[in-house]
Design an enzyme around this catalytic site. Sequence first.
Site, PDB file in Angstrom:
ATOM      1  N   ASN A   9      95.963 -69.611 -59.658  1.00  0.00           N
ATOM      2  CA  ASN A   9      95.064 -68.806 -60.492  1.00  0.00           C
ATOM      3  C   ASN A   9      94.303 -69.762 -61.408  1.00  0.00           C
ATOM      4  O   ASN A   9      94.854 -70.265 -62.377  1.00  0.00           O
ATOM      5  CB  ASN A   9      95.902 -67.809 -61.314  1.00  0.00           C
ATOM      6  CG  ASN A   9      95.064 -67.062 -62.346  1.00  0.00           C
ATOM      7  OD1 ASN A   9      93.835 -67.069 -62.277  1.00  0.00           O
ATOM      8  ND2 ASN A   9      95.730 -66.425 -63.299  1.00  0.00           N
ATOM      9  N   LYS A  11      92.044 -69.132 -63.422  1.00  0.00           N
ATOM     10  CA  LYS A  11      91.585 -68.472 -64.656  1.00  0.00           C
ATOM     11  C   LYS A  11      90.095 -68.791 -64.879  1.00  0.00           C
ATOM     12  O   LYS A  11      89.379 -69.018 -63.913  1.00  0.00           O
ATOM     13  CB  LYS A  11      92.446 -68.890 -65.844  1.00  0.00           C
ATOM     14  CG  LYS A  11      93.933 -68.773 -65.551  1.00  0.00           C
ATOM     15  CD  LYS A  11      94.752 -68.805 -66.795  1.00  0.00           C
ATOM     16  CE  LYS A  11      96.219 -68.868 -66.420  1.00  0.00           C
ATOM     17  NZ  LYS A  11      97.087 -68.467 -67.501  1.00  0.00           N
ATOM     18  N   HIS A  98      97.019 -58.864 -64.283  1.00  0.00           N
ATOM     19  CA  HIS A  98      97.487 -60.101 -64.940  1.00  0.00           C
ATOM     20  C   HIS A  98      97.658 -59.828 -66.436  1.00  0.00           C
ATOM     21  O   HIS A  98      96.879 -59.065 -67.025  1.00  0.00           O
ATOM     22  CB  HIS A  98      96.472 -61.227 -64.707  1.00  0.00           C
ATOM     23  CG  HIS A  98      96.984 -62.566 -65.142  1.00  0.00           C
ATOM     24  ND1 HIS A  98      96.997 -62.950 -66.454  1.00  0.00           N
ATOM     25  CD2 HIS A  98      97.533 -63.587 -64.444  1.00  0.00           C
ATOM     26  CE1 HIS A  98      97.524 -64.173 -66.544  1.00  0.00           C
ATOM     27  NE2 HIS A  98      97.861 -64.572 -65.340  1.00  0.00           N
ATOM     28  N   GLU A 100      96.876 -61.418 -68.979  1.00  0.00           N
ATOM     29  CA  GLU A 100      95.688 -61.677 -69.810  1.00  0.00           C
ATOM     30  C   GLU A 100      94.696 -60.513 -69.718  1.00  0.00           C
ATOM     31  O   GLU A 100      94.013 -60.193 -70.690  1.00  0.00           O
ATOM     32  CB  GLU A 100      95.045 -63.015 -69.389  1.00  0.00           C
ATOM     33  CG  GLU A 100      95.879 -64.195 -69.871  1.00  0.00           C
ATOM     34  CD  GLU A 100      95.777 -65.444 -69.015  1.00  0.00           C
ATOM     35  OE1 GLU A 100      94.856 -65.566 -68.200  1.00  0.00           O
ATOM     36  OE2 GLU A 100      96.668 -66.315 -69.175  1.00  0.00           O
ATOM     37  N   GLU A 170     105.703 -62.347 -63.880  1.00  0.00           N
ATOM     38  CA  GLU A 170     105.234 -63.360 -64.817  1.00  0.00           C
ATOM     39  C   GLU A 170     105.638 -62.962 -66.230  1.00  0.00           C
ATOM     40  O   GLU A 170     104.935 -62.159 -66.877  1.00  0.00           O
ATOM     41  CB  GLU A 170     103.711 -63.466 -64.751  1.00  0.00           C
ATOM     42  CG  GLU A 170     103.168 -63.843 -63.403  1.00  0.00           C
ATOM     43  CD  GLU A 170     101.825 -64.549 -63.523  1.00  0.00           C
ATOM     44  OE1 GLU A 170     101.734 -65.691 -63.073  1.00  0.00           O
ATOM     45  OE2 GLU A 170     100.890 -63.980 -64.101  1.00  0.00           O
ATOM     46  N   GLY A 176     101.474 -70.196 -69.510  1.00  0.00           N
ATOM     47  CA  GLY A 176     100.694 -71.189 -70.234  1.00  0.00           C
ATOM     48  C   GLY A 176     101.399 -71.761 -71.457  1.00  0.00           C
ATOM     49  O   GLY A 176     100.773 -72.412 -72.292  1.00  0.00           O
ATOM     50  N   SER A 215     104.309 -71.156 -66.122  1.00  0.00           N
ATOM     51  CA  SER A 215     104.587 -72.577 -66.313  1.00  0.00           C
ATOM     52  C   SER A 215     105.358 -73.209 -65.155  1.00  0.00           C
ATOM     53  O   SER A 215     106.239 -74.043 -65.369  1.00  0.00           O
ATOM     54  CB  SER A 215     105.311 -72.807 -67.649  1.00  0.00           C
ATOM     55  OG  SER A 215     104.482 -72.397 -68.721  1.00  0.00           O
TER      56      SER A 215
HETATM   57  C1  PEP Z   1      99.162 -67.463 -64.653  1.00  0.00           C
HETATM   58  O1  PEP Z   1      98.160 -67.449 -65.345  1.00  0.00           O
HETATM   59  O2  PEP Z   1      99.283 -66.600 -63.770  1.00  0.00           O
HETATM   60  C2  PEP Z   1     100.169 -68.492 -64.899  1.00  0.00           C
HETATM   61  C3  PEP Z   1     101.329 -68.373 -64.321  1.00  0.00           C
HETATM   62  O3  PEP Z   1      99.821 -69.529 -65.721  1.00  0.00           O
HETATM   63  P1  PEP Z   1     100.655 -70.885 -66.003  1.00  0.00           P
HETATM   64  O4  PEP Z   1     101.160 -71.384 -64.675  1.00  0.00           O
HETATM   65  O5  PEP Z   1      99.658 -71.813 -66.611  1.00  0.00           O
HETATM   66  O6  PEP Z   1     101.760 -70.527 -66.912  1.00  0.00           O
END
Ligand code: PEP
Length: 255
Positions: A9, A11, A98, A100, A170, A176, A215
């Site tokens: 992703n 973003k 997601h 966000e 997630e 992040g 992460s």
């Molecule tokens: C994501 O945005 O779906 C995500 C898992 O981000 P990160 O790997 O940076 O934590």
Amino acid sequence: MRKALVAGNWKMNGRIAKNDDLVSSVLSGLASGNLDSSVDVMVCPPAIYVGQVRAQAVATRLMVGAQDLCEFEDGAYTGEVSAEMLVDVGCSAVLVGHSERRTLFGDTDKRVAAKLSSAVAAGLAPILCVGESLEQRDSGDTLAVVEQQLLSALSGLSPEVLDLLVVAYEPVWAIGTGRTATPEQAQDVHAHIRQVLATIDGPLAEKVRLLYGGSVKPANARELFAQKDIDGGLIGGASLNADDFLAICRAAVAG
Ligand code: PEP
């Protein structure tokens, strides 16, 4: 046996030249033979770059997904992108819900359900993102929160939706932040997700790929992906670096 999937992703990151470099490096990694075909690999660029990335990836094993879609069909919805448009430019999947989008852009459970339904109607595989906040984890509500997000996103849809569905667990506190769920914490939630899906259709639930996201890095990917119900990952930050992304893909190779 479920085939692993690693999806990047991006973003809201990328520029034409940067995307070109990143995709070229990922494609040469995939072509080098270091990654057998037991893993599906996907990138989800910003919508405006989907066509660019798809043109580069066409006739390769790299799949292209989108990060979001509009819940409505084509029409007077300024600024939006429909499921049919995503299919038209070569997407095979789309992220839905997601965290966000849920926290920053008002994607309520109801809208997430409508988006999921639109994606499925167009033949796109929805990658439904679910996960609890730190507060919800600390108060012991993780499984209930995830179950509610899952069931509300799937409400009113036929069990056959599970044929296309991918779920990404997630935890919001891990996205992040550099903080990852332990493999055991992630496996517990994944097992619960599969149980909930089994209440819709047992045999189909066994086939649904459950990704972990939050992460994931080359250093922690193998242990996470070794868990019974973790079938790959949704990768944010680390998907912007071809070497890291490919190392994570390799960590998903079966056995
Ligand atoms: C994501 O945005 O779906 C995500 C898992 O981000 P990160 O790997 O940076 O934590």
